[in-house]
Write an enzyme that holds these catalytic residues in place. Structure first.
Site, mmCIF file in Angstrom:
data_model
loop_
_atom_site.group_PDB
_atom_site.id
_atom_site.type_symbol
_atom_site.label_atom_id
_atom_site.label_comp_id
_atom_site.label_asym_id
_atom_site.label_seq_id
_atom_site.Cartn_x
_atom_site.Cartn_y
_atom_site.Cartn_z
ATOM 1 N N ARG A 99 -10.090 7.347 6.995
ATOM 2 C CA ARG A 99 -11.385 7.996 6.779
ATOM 3 C C ARG A 99 -12.357 6.988 6.179
ATOM 4 O O ARG A 99 -11.960 5.881 5.796
ATOM 5 C CB ARG A 99 -11.217 9.143 5.778
ATOM 6 N N GLU A 112 -0.549 1.955 2.344
ATOM 7 C CA GLU A 112 -0.904 3.001 3.308
ATOM 8 C C GLU A 112 -2.274 2.718 3.908
ATOM 9 O O GLU A 112 -3.013 1.878 3.382
ATOM 10 C CB GLU A 112 -0.891 4.385 2.637
HETATM 11 C C1 MV4 Z 1 3.611 1.931 -5.637
HETATM 12 C C2 MV4 Z 1 3.530 1.413 -6.947
HETATM 13 C C3 MV4 Z 1 4.463 0.484 -7.316
HETATM 14 N N1 MV4 Z 1 5.432 0.109 -6.454
HETATM 15 N N2 MV4 Z 1 4.611 1.533 -4.830
HETATM 16 C C4 MV4 Z 1 0.094 5.128 -5.935
HETATM 17 C C5 MV4 Z 1 -0.821 5.579 -4.873
HETATM 18 C C6 MV4 Z 1 -0.175 5.239 -3.605
HETATM 19 N N3 MV4 Z 1 -1.108 4.891 -2.608
HETATM 20 C C7 MV4 Z 1 0.704 4.089 -3.933
HETATM 21 N N4 MV4 Z 1 0.881 4.123 -5.367
HETATM 22 C C8 MV4 Z 1 1.737 3.255 -5.968
HETATM 23 N N5 MV4 Z 1 2.739 2.817 -5.174
HETATM 24 C C9 MV4 Z 1 5.482 0.644 -5.244
HETATM 25 N N6 MV4 Z 1 6.460 0.278 -4.420
HETATM 26 C C10 MV4 Z 1 2.510 1.857 -7.777
HETATM 27 C C11 MV4 Z 1 1.631 2.794 -7.308
HETATM 28 C C12 MV4 Z 1 0.651 3.239 -8.254
HETATM 29 C C13 MV4 Z 1 -0.688 2.997 -8.114
HETATM 30 C C14 MV4 Z 1 -1.203 2.340 -7.005
HETATM 31 C C15 MV4 Z 1 -2.535 2.104 -6.870
HETATM 32 C C16 MV4 Z 1 -3.403 2.536 -7.863
HETATM 33 C C17 MV4 Z 1 -2.928 3.196 -8.975
HETATM 34 C C18 MV4 Z 1 -1.575 3.431 -9.115
HETATM 35 C C19 MV4 Z 1 -1.138 4.081 -10.245
HETATM 36 C C20 MV4 Z 1 0.187 4.318 -10.371
HETATM 37 C C21 MV4 Z 1 1.082 3.913 -9.384
#
Ligand code: MV4
Length: 448
Positions: A292, A288
């Site tokens: 900001r 994403e």
């Molecule tokens: C994910 C992922 C694994 N696979 N998408 C969490 C915040 C959001 N911006 C996106 N996130 C995640 N998306 C896919 N396809 C794992 C996470 C995620 C995560 C990402 C960044 C920092 C910490 C996290 C903790 C749990 C899950």
């Protein structure tokens, strides 16, 4: 250039913006709630106006009260900081129609990138790498099952209007998917008044690496390296660093150029962050865009020797960026720890209260971004972050040693803080080896 800016925020970021404005010869106007009457940042602002009671909805989120103050104080621009109204397209639109510059991207860019499904769509069109998943919203559980069978388990269901980890469900099989799909929709409807969800392949134990970008209205786009924010707890970042311990110059250039391609496609102007997940093989996937300035922006400032708030204000005023891509070189290593008024020994329960004693760390390579002082009471109404402690050194081992030293100097009495947890992290073998992922704090460190 602007002559007066209203700061629609509080705490350390209000102070950070005041500091940039003062250096630029710009006057500042703060708006504050009754709970923030004694906020130390108000003393260094040129003007300050109480706009309502403690609840954010009646103060920091109340657009009409903020705009009334902006008119009365006769400001040229509004800086929203982070949180509160920073990613509110409607607020950006109200500023625009009032002839007051919003220091941030256009309402259109906020809308386009704020919706994760439309951001994903733009990423596909811009040839930005994504995990396999849906191009459109998933309409029912039958469709969800078909998609999951197609891309293979595990999958993750995400709210299109979500972000920062809200409205997400991981599913390792069909039963979990059917439940997770409905839960995600219900949660999204409640939290965001928008129950649209999409599905992606779930990446296990990734690193969170984000690219800082900054652009102006003359078509100049610059990436200021990456930040590694893998150390999180419940989607709250604890430690951020730059560069990422696993970055190479080639990968940085590839990720930086990818982030810029996406931001250009959205006509994005000012500061922004493209968030990616990085796997062990150096593959990165777009997640994403945060439209900001972020809490952790100072780590990028330290390693690239830039002032992102200054650049953001210049871009919003229609000026050219004060640097080009060729000027921006990543040098040295920076680490930031977020010091929160929380008790790590009591499930991170908030610990508001009065600061009775304070020793601020200093010396070579130390930066303290905080609004707190002795006698100040942390109100219970807002975010619990009370300080950002940053260090800068030639390399990562020296930065870690410096952070240990700076944490050792720091004394905050009267409240519980996350300092002991940070000391533990700085002495943790996995962290020292750069061997952590987004699950590390919860699955390993707090389980030890
Ligand atoms: C994910 C992922 C694994 N696979 N998408 C969490 C915040 C959001 N911006 C996106 N996130 C995640 N998306 C896919 N396809 C794992 C996470 C995620 C995560 C990402 C960044 C920092 C910490 C996290 C903790 C749990 C899950």
């Amino acid at each position: 250039m602007f002559s007066k800016i209203l700061i629609a925020n509080r705490g350390e970021i209000a102070l950070r913006i005041i500091r940039a404005c003062r250096e630029m010869g710009i006057k500042t106007v703060c708006v504050y709630s009754e709970a923030d009457r004694h906020g130390p940042w108000l003393e260094v602002s040129d003007e300050a106006y109480c706009i309502g009671p403690a609840p954010s909805a009646k103060s920091y989120l109340d657009i009409s009260r903020i705009m009334a103050t902006a008119e009365i104080a006769d400001v040229d621009a509004i800086h929203p900081g982070y949180g509160f109204l920073a990613e509110n397209a409607h607020f950006a639109e109200v500023c625009q129609s009032s002839g007051i510059a919003f220091i941030g991207p256009s309402p259109e860019a906020i809308r386009l990138l704020g919706n994760k499904a439309s951001a994903r769509d733009l990423a596909i069109k811009s040839k930005v790498p994504l995990l396999p998943g849906t191009k459109d919203l998933v309409e029912d559980d039958k469709e969800a099952i078909e998609i999951a069978n197609d891309i293979g388990y595990p999958v993750i269901v995400k709210a299109a209007a979500g972000g920062g980890g809200r409205g997400m469900r991981v599913a390792h099989n069909e039963i979990a998917l059917v439940n997770g799909y409905m839960q995600a929709r219900t949660e999204a409807a409640t939290a965001f008044k928008d129950d649209g969800v999409y599905i992606e392949k779930y990446l296990e134990r990734p690193r969170h690496v984000e690219i800082q970008i900054i652009s102006d209205s003359h078509g100049n786009y610059v990436y200021c390296g990456e930040r590694d924010c893998s150390l999180q707890r419940r989607h709250q970042k604890l430690v951020e660093e730059a560069p990422s311990p696993i970055m190479t110059p080639e990968l940085r250039q590839k990720m930086g150029e990818t982030a810029i391609r996406l931001c250009k496609a959205a006509n994005y102007v000012t500061a922004g962050t493209a968030e990616f997940l990085l796997d062990k093989n150096g593959n990165f996937y777009f997640m994403e865009v945060n439209t900001r300035i972020q809490v952790e922006h100072p780590v990028s400032e330290l390693v690239t020797r830039t002032d992102l708030i200054r650049a953001q204000i210049m871009a919003a005023a229609g000026e050219k960026l004060p640097f080009t891509q060729d000027d921006v070189e990543v040098r040295g290593h920076a680490i930031e720890v977020r010091i929160n008024a929380e008790d790590p020994d009591a499930g991170f329960r908030p610990s508001p209260g009065k600061i009775t004693d304070l020793v601020i760390p200093g010396g070579p390579g130390v930066r303290w971004d905080s609004h707190i002082k002795v006698g100040y009471s942390i109100p219970p109404n807002y975010d619990s972050m009370v300080a950002k402690l940053l260090v800068f050194a030639d390399d990562r081992p020296k930065a870690i040693a410096r952070m240990r030293r700076a944490l050792g100097e720091t004394k905050i009495e009267g409240i519980k803080t996350t300092i002991p947890l940070h000391q533990r992290i700085m002495n943790d073998a996995n962290f020292i080896n750069g061997d952590v992922d987004t699950g590390y704090i919860e699955n390993v460190l707090l389980a030890k």
